[in-house]
Write an enzyme that holds these catalytic residues in place. Structure first.
Site, PDB file in Angstrom:
ATOM      1  CG  HIS A   1      -2.115  -6.021   3.667  1.00 44.51           C
ATOM      2  ND1 HIS A   1      -1.513  -4.794   3.422  1.00 44.51           N
ATOM      3  CD2 HIS A   1      -3.277  -5.739   4.288  1.00 44.51           C
ATOM      4  CE1 HIS A   1      -2.288  -3.823   3.890  1.00 44.51           C
ATOM      5  NE2 HIS A   1      -3.367  -4.379   4.418  1.00 44.51           N
TER       6      HIS A   1
ATOM      7  CE  LYS B   1      -5.720  -2.648   8.062  1.00 45.68           C
ATOM      8  NZ  LYS B   1      -7.129  -2.594   8.530  1.00 45.68           N
TER       9      LYS B   1
ATOM     10  CD  GLU C   1     -10.568   2.178   9.794  1.00 43.19           C
ATOM     11  OE1 GLU C   1      -9.779   2.854   9.085  1.00 43.19           O
ATOM     12  OE2 GLU C   1     -11.154   1.177   9.374  1.00 43.19           O
TER      13      GLU C   1
ATOM     14  CG  ASP D   1     -14.098  -0.928   9.445  1.00 47.38           C
ATOM     15  OD1 ASP D   1     -15.180  -1.359   9.007  1.00 47.38           O
ATOM     16  OD2 ASP D   1     -13.001  -1.285   8.969  1.00 47.38           O
TER      17      ASP D   1
ATOM     18  CE  LYS E   1     -13.855  -2.151   5.747  1.00 54.22           C
ATOM     19  NZ  LYS E   1     -13.182  -2.843   6.856  1.00 54.22           N
TER      20      LYS E   1
ATOM     21  CD  GLU F   1      -9.625   1.298   4.132  1.00 47.55           C
ATOM     22  OE1 GLU F   1      -8.548   1.576   4.670  1.00 47.55           O
ATOM     23  OE2 GLU F   1     -10.457   0.521   4.640  1.00 47.55           O
TER      24      GLU F   1
HETATM   25 MN    MN Z   1     -10.819  -0.879   9.323  1.00 47.33          MN
END
Ligand code: MN
Length: 385
Positions: A34, A181, A236, A261, A285, A339
């Site tokens: 990732h 990303k 984001e 975020d 989160k 997500e």
């Molecule tokens: Mn993020």
């Protein structure tokens, strides 16, 4: 009447005296590497936390950071030291059901370190839920969402590989939105890569991008309108977390939603962003905010300000994913999906029965506490020695 009152008093007196707090680092392999803007990972590490009580209840939690200390400063190794040295001794002999009080005591003894604190608070909630035989969402306001749609996140890979992975998911009927990303390469090339993906897939699915703070305001002002015009549906955290003024100007510039975020860690941050206003959606989160209760406070501020909420990920295993599912199940403010794909990225998990996904939706577990059970054999196999 008397019997009734005695019953109520017994329920109110549920107590769980903490006998031990243990931490173990586990390293779990991923299905595919990732790629974040800063690092690429092929395994994900966790601090597994177990809180055992005199009454025989074990609460489980996990600390996790997204692939290393680059995101928030805390590392798996550092978290273990902070818990073992400072936070675990604080909890010994205390009542595990007094979650708010214990969480406040952690802040008095240790500043910041939200990822470490979140794992302990999670384990306290798990123990409490198991003791009263209720899933955690019942302790947090009751079931609102039965399941939550999951956006699949792709690494910062080449367009061809990204399209292939997305088409595979679409053909299998999994996931209806995808996050790419960005920020790992030169902006012009990066934007061209995402526009290639958007061009092939815009008709079939919803695409969003996460810059993870990689651009400055000038770069974001130059390139985000091109992404919007190319069919990207959400952006984001394009700029660093501290740059609230830039987030405000970018949110005003774009028609599509801007999600915060790295700008929103605490309820205080949420209030600052809401006043600006610097975001259309908050990525929540449990990890970065130091626990479920703090995330609930952030969600309340978002709801009061008309800001949407999305369940973000730090690539949790089934343990942290279950904690998130339990919390978000009870939050009407979750309006923008989640997500929480961590367990789907992991080639191995450390629970006997992981969280379940159906039709691209995370299913809220209905068993007591977090609703997942450790697989002790897997814990032994994957623990760091
Ligand atoms: Mn993020």
């Amino acid at each position: 009447m008397l019997a009734d009152r005695e019953h109520k008093e017994n329920v109110a007196l549920t107590r769980l005296t903490i006998d031990s707090v243990d931490t173990t680092i586990v390293d779990l392999p991923l299905h595919r590497p990732h790629r974040f803007s800063a690092v690429t990972i092929d395994q994900q590490s966790y601090v597994l936390v177990r809180i055992r009580t005199r009454e025989g209840i074990e609460g489980v939690g996990e600390a996790v950071v997204p692939g290393g200390p680059w995101w928030g400063g805390e590392s798996i190794e550092g978290i273990k030291v902070v818990i073992d040295t400072y936070l675990a001794p604080l909890l010994l002999g205390q009542d595990a059901t007094r979650v708010g009080r214990l969480r406040k005591a952690m802040d008095t003894l240790v500043a910041r370190n939200p990822f470490a604190k979140a794992s302990l608070e999670m384990a306290l909630f798990d123990a409490w839920g198991k003791a009263v035989d209720l899933p955690i969402y019942e302790l947090l306001g009751g079931l609102y969402h039965e399941s939550i749609p999951v956006t699949w996140a792709l690494g910062a890979d080449e367009a061809k590989d990204v399209v292939e992975e997305i088409e595979g998911k679409l053909d299998a009927g999994q996931h209806s939105s995808f996050k790419l990303k960005m920020g790992a390469q030169d902006p012009a090339r990066d934007v061209a890569r995402v526009l290639d993906v958007a061009h092939v897939l815009a008709e079939r699915t919803s695409l969003r991008v996460d810059l993870n703070c990689a651009w400055d305001e000038l770069t974001a002002t130059r390139w985000l309108p091109a992404l919007e015009a190319g069919g990207v549906e959400l952006v984001e955290q394009p700029v660093p977390g501290w740059n609230i003024e830039a987030m405000t100007r970018l949110a005003a510039l774009l028609q599509i939603p801007v999600m915060a975020d790295e700008s929103v860690w605490s309820p205080h941050d949420a209030l600052v962003l809401a006043r600006a206003p610097a975001a259309d959606i908050f990525a929540l989160k449990i990890t970065k905010s130091g626990g479920l209760a703090a995330v609930r406070r952030i969600a309340s501020i978002a709801g009061a300000a008309g800001i949407g909420c999305h369940g973000g990920t730090t690539i949790e295993s089934s343990i942290g994913t279950a904690a998130s599912a339990q919390l978000y199940a009870a939050l009407p403010e979750i309006t923008a999906g989640c997500e929480l794909f961590g367990p789907l990225l992991l080639a191995e998990d450390i629970v006997a029965e992981g969280v379940q996904y159906r039709d691209g939706h995370l299913q809220v577990p209905h068993r007591p506490g977090l609703g997942v059970t450790l697989d002790e054999g897997k814990v032994r196999h994957y623990m760091r020695r």
